[in-house]
Design a protein around this motif. Structure first.
Motif, PDB file in Angstrom:
ATOM      1  N   UNK A  82     -18.678  23.907 -67.797  1.00 41.93           N
ATOM      2  CA  UNK A  82     -19.078  22.760 -68.610  1.00 41.93           C
ATOM      3  C   UNK A  82     -17.955  22.326 -69.549  1.00 41.93           C
ATOM      4  N   UNK A  83     -17.180  23.295 -70.045  1.00 41.68           N
ATOM      5  CA  UNK A  83     -16.066  22.957 -70.931  1.00 41.68           C
ATOM      6  C   UNK A  83     -15.043  22.093 -70.200  1.00 41.68           C
ATOM      7  N   UNK A  84     -14.738  22.443 -68.948  1.00 44.54           N
ATOM      8  CA  UNK A  84     -13.787  21.647 -68.177  1.00 44.54           C
ATOM      9  C   UNK A  84     -14.399  20.324 -67.725  1.00 44.54           C
ATOM     10  N   UNK A  85     -15.697  20.345 -67.431  1.00 44.71           N
ATOM     11  CA  UNK A  85     -16.373  19.128 -66.985  1.00 44.71           C
ATOM     12  C   UNK A  85     -16.406  18.071 -68.083  1.00 44.71           C
ATOM     13  N   UNK A  86     -16.401  18.505 -69.348  1.00 41.55           N
ATOM     14  CA  UNK A  86     -16.425  17.559 -70.463  1.00 41.55           C
ATOM     15  C   UNK A  86     -15.216  16.622 -70.427  1.00 41.55           C
ATOM     16  N   UNK A  87     -14.076  17.137 -69.965  1.00 42.37           N
ATOM     17  CA  UNK A  87     -12.870  16.296 -69.912  1.00 42.37           C
ATOM     18  C   UNK A  87     -13.015  15.170 -68.895  1.00 42.37           C
ATOM     19  N   UNK A  88     -13.820  15.409 -67.854  1.00 42.39           N
ATOM     20  CA  UNK A  88     -14.005  14.414 -66.798  1.00 42.39           C
ATOM     21  C   UNK A  88     -15.140  13.453 -67.108  1.00 42.39           C
ATOM     22  N   UNK A 109     -22.555  28.435 -76.327  1.00 43.69           N
ATOM     23  CA  UNK A 109     -22.370  27.230 -75.529  1.00 43.69           C
ATOM     24  C   UNK A 109     -22.488  25.973 -76.381  1.00 43.69           C
ATOM     25  N   UNK A 110     -23.382  25.980 -77.349  1.00 45.25           N
ATOM     26  CA  UNK A 110     -23.525  24.824 -78.231  1.00 45.25           C
ATOM     27  C   UNK A 110     -22.215  24.559 -78.958  1.00 45.25           C
ATOM     28  N   UNK A 111     -21.589  25.627 -79.458  1.00 45.15           N
ATOM     29  CA  UNK A 111     -20.330  25.467 -80.179  1.00 45.15           C
ATOM     30  C   UNK A 111     -19.181  25.099 -79.257  1.00 45.15           C
ATOM     31  N   UNK A 112     -19.212  25.591 -78.013  1.00 45.09           N
ATOM     32  CA  UNK A 112     -18.090  25.392 -77.104  1.00 45.09           C
ATOM     33  C   UNK A 112     -18.178  24.072 -76.365  1.00 45.09           C
ATOM     34  N   UNK A 113     -19.348  23.746 -75.843  1.00 42.39           N
ATOM     35  CA  UNK A 113     -19.467  22.579 -74.957  1.00 42.39           C
ATOM     36  C   UNK A 113     -20.529  21.597 -75.436  1.00 42.39           C
ATOM     37  N   UNK A 114     -20.954  21.699 -76.704  1.00 38.80           N
ATOM     38  CA  UNK A 114     -21.966  20.768 -77.215  1.00 38.80           C
ATOM     39  C   UNK A 114     -23.180  20.748 -76.292  1.00 38.80           C
ATOM     40  N   UNK A 115     -23.696  21.946 -75.995  1.00 41.01           N
ATOM     41  CA  UNK A 115     -24.799  22.094 -75.038  1.00 41.01           C
ATOM     42  C   UNK A 115     -26.026  21.328 -75.513  1.00 41.01           C
TER      43      UNK A 115
END
Length: 560
Positions: A82-88, A109-115
């Motif tokens: 999800x962290x990498x998918x955020x860039x796309x 996950x909330x802190x890392x990828x704004x889950x």
């Protein structure tokens, strides 16, 4: 990877990734059944495959509405994907699929990828557990444009006891939040924006952006939507305590049509709710986290109509005629035909020199799973020789460089389950020190070292330590029952046969019958779970006693 033909209409995409082919096909099938007319469902069986699909979609100018990723995938975890998918696709809503409710993983996950959401597997029936989540996320995706989804943000210091209290309260009540250090640039900026100083922490920012400076748990509960007041002042049964016994009683009472309310001081689940993994509970062969078990039981009780009132401290009992009541700290009273006391127990204080000054900033009674991520690379100590201590040691070994389990006894055999002893023996980073006790603690503003004493030789050893987790037996919180109910010398509530003295009923007992099992010295008041004298201190036993208490409540009501 499965996708539509190239000439298909460019509908927004729902992408799922799970390394289990059966699960991958199942979620894609359920999504197509509900959303196939308006959305295109793409599935992948690895994070790398899913990223390749996203790059292809991005190159064609297509849109992605929702990403659903399994957390436990080999090679690339769900959070990493999800962290990498955020860039796309930064606008896509993000869902983490977990086998069990893992509050720590979700908060990370909330802190890392704004889950946006974490979803338990299995999600059957999808009409109740999958579709409502996806509907809400799709509505957000359609309406919000590039605006992020607002969540609660907590700004504080790592070694702040009040910050720990707020984080622990939110986590144990299943309220997702984002943790931001007050010393971080974002934290400093937010504090300045809301006119707060670094010394004011914790500061809680609501989804609407309104700051709450060092709120009490009651203020926090009101703001996040947790009920703090009962809907009425009289019930068929009031249950005091929301641990396994209280939740078990609530499920059976509410499902059988009784007007039911649970009164809980902090959060449902009790000590069991703080357990990182319960592996000997019937029906969960792969184990279940205490948070997951608690969440299921809570939702089950609410579905049947039980109320759950949080952050209310009971300070007394009232018995007036046929009515039984509990009195709150604010002087108000809640009455019922019957009471079920399921207040459980709390861990005993350690009593070593200097320990109490570090409670909440290095010393924690119970699992304190919100602190686990901060143990990364550290040496941590766990005090106790029973299952709760063993479960905590196993869980913390996933983060800490070394976990030292401090045990007064000569071995773990007499107090810990065999399966847990075997697990601990197989983890190289866990060290078990028997015939040892903590005699002191020290540090500058937070825990930095502990002093251990060998109980045979008396030798003292000082060692660096960032965290100390204490699990040293249990004591009941029953002082507020004094003068009303009979208790044993340790404060546990006497009930049933324990009230009888050489075949005689207890003094003041009015009914022309012996006390029923679980019935206290006051007819119509029952004790269930760990608070009861001679009870078996196991989750399954507590749930069973909660169910039995409701059977006895019915018998009592029939005689009114």
């Amino acid at each position: 990877m499965t996708s539509a033909p190239s000439d298909a209409p460019r509908r927004p995409v729902l992408l799922t990734v799970d390394d289990d082919p059966g699960v991958s096909r199942a979620i894609a099938r359920d999504l197509r059944r509900q959303y196939g007319e308006d959305y295109r469902v793409v599935r992948a069986e690895s994070g790398s495959e899913a990223l390749e699909a996203l790059r292809e979609l991005a190159s064609r100018g297509e849109s992605v509405a929702v990403l659903l990723a399994d957390q436990r995938m080999p090679g690339m975890s769900g959070v990493e994907f999800l962290e990498q998918a955020m860039d796309l696709f930064p606008r896509a809503r993000r869902v983490l699929l977990t086998a069990y409710a893992d509050t720590d993983a979700a908060i990370t996950a909330i802190n890392t990828v704004d889950l946006d959401h974490y979803l338990l597997k299995p999600w059957s029936p999808p009409e109740e557990l999958l579709y409502p989540v996806v509907e809400e996320l799709l509505a957000t995706w359609r309406a919000s444009g590039d605006a992020p989804v607002d969540i609660i943000r907590v700004i504080g210091h790592r070694w702040s006891a009040r910050s720990h209290e707020v984080r622990e309260f939110l986590a144990r009540n299943g309220v997702p939040y984002q943790w931001i250090g007050a010393d971080d640039p974002d934290g400093a900026r937010l504090l300045e924006a809301c006119g707060a100083a670094a010394t004011d922490v914790p500061v809680v920012l609501t989804p609407g952006g309104e700051p709450m400076v060092s709120p009490s748990v009651t203020e926090l509960a009101d703001r996040v939507g947790l009920p703090t007041n009962p809907a009425t002042d009289f019930y068929d049964v009031v249950i005091v305590g929301g641990g396994p016994a209280g939740l078990g009683a609530a499920v059976y009472a509410a499902s059988e049509g009784l007007r039911t309310v649970i009164v809980e001081r902090q959060a449902t689940g009790g000590q069991a709710g703080q357990s990182s993994r319960i592996e000997n509970y019937l029906g969960f062969p792969d184990g279940v986290s205490g948070a997951a078990l608690t969440d299921r039981a809570r939702r089950q009780a609410v579905r049947f109509g039980a109320e759950i009132v949080t952050t209310r401290e009971v300070v007394g009992l009232e018995v007036v005629g046929a009515r039984r009541g509990v009195r709150f700290a604010d002087g108000s009273c809640l009455q019922a035909h019957c009471l079920v006391l399921a207040t459980g127990v709390q861990y005993r204080l350690l009593g070593a020199d200097g320990v109490e000054q570090f409670v909440g900033n290095g010393v924690y009674y119970g699992a304190a799973l919100t602190e686990a991520a901060d143990c990364s690379g550290e040496v941590v100590y766990v005090v106790g020789g029973a299952n709760s201590a063993g479960q905590a040691a196993v869980y913390l070994s996933r983060f800490a460089a070394r976990v030292v389990l401090v045990v007064r006894a000569e071995s773990l055999v007499s107090s810990m389950s065999h399966y847990l002893i075997e697990q601990i023996a197989g983890i190289d980073t866990i060290e078990v020190r028997t015939r040892t006790a903590v005699s002191g603690a020290g540090g500058d503003g937070h825990l930095e070292r502990v002093t251990l004493r060998n109980l045979d030789s008396g030798e003292l050893t000082e060692s660096p330590a960032s965290h100390l987790f204490v699990f040293i037996g249990a004591q009941p919180l029953t002082e507020w029952m004094d003068g009303v109910l009979s208790r044993d010398e340790r404060g546990f509530v006497l009930a049933g046969a324990d009230l009888m003295h050489e075949g005689r009923r207890p003094d003041g007992w009015e009914p022309k019958r012996d006390p029923w099992p679980l019935e206290t010295s006051v007819p119509g008041i029952f004790a269930a779970g760990d608070v009861r004298s001679t009870s078996v201190k196991r989750v399954a036993s507590a749930v069973g006693e909660g169910a039995l208490a409701v059977t006895l409540v019915h018998q009592y009501l029939e005689r009114l």
